[in-house]
Design an enzyme around this catalytic site. Sequence first.
Site, short mmCIF file in Angstrom:
data_model
loop_
_atom_site.label_atom_id
_atom_site.label_comp_id
_atom_site.label_asym_id
_atom_site.label_seq_id
_atom_site.Cartn_x
_atom_site.Cartn_y
_atom_site.Cartn_z
N HIS A 162 -14.72 18.66 21.18
CA HIS A 162 -15.26 17.38 20.72
C HIS A 162 -16.78 17.49 20.50
CE1 HIS A 162 -12.09 14.15 21.19
NE2 HIS A 162 -11.45 15.25 21.55
N ARG A 173 -17.99 19.23 17.23
CA ARG A 173 -17.80 18.49 15.98
C ARG A 173 -18.92 17.48 15.74
NH1 ARG A 173 -12.10 17.09 17.29
NH2 ARG A 173 -12.99 15.07 17.81
#
Length: 182
Positions: free
Chosen positions: A52, A55
Amino acid sequence: MGKVILITGPASSGKSEWAETLAMQSEKAVIYVATATENPTDEEWHQRIQKHQKRRPQDWVTLCVPIELSATLADAKPNTCLLVDSLGTWVANTLEQDDANWENTLCELLETVQLVAADMLFVAEETGWGVVPAYPLGRKFRDRLGFLVRQLSIICDTVYLVTGGHVLNLSILGSPLPAPKS
């Protein structure tokens, strides 16, 4: 009140990626509100968190907020976009609360959301699409998260369902049910 958007769906369906896309499109300073906490003994969990993090753009501020979500939202500036990922983890973090305290926590969150001038994106897992959990804590989690998602959706400008890598705008495709009774 800022724009409030709910993104819901099953695990690994693309909910967080869609929320990140919407946050970037807001053209506001983004504050990523992470409800998960790192567990140094769980390598697989650490890898999920890193995935996560990789990104997200470097200029996004990340706040780790496992419990005090309402206070964090209340402090938001009007020119920001808060991305809360995820409500399921937040509910899991609060499962030790008895029903009365949970009800207060839930009401405080819903009231706060309606007062905040910042845009807010909430990511929530859909639970309960399968077997009813065989243990009380699992049922408590499923019921609390389902009720929260339903209550929050009532005050959202837009609700998205992300499943199978596709995004559906439920605000256009569906009709909201009346507010549930607690």
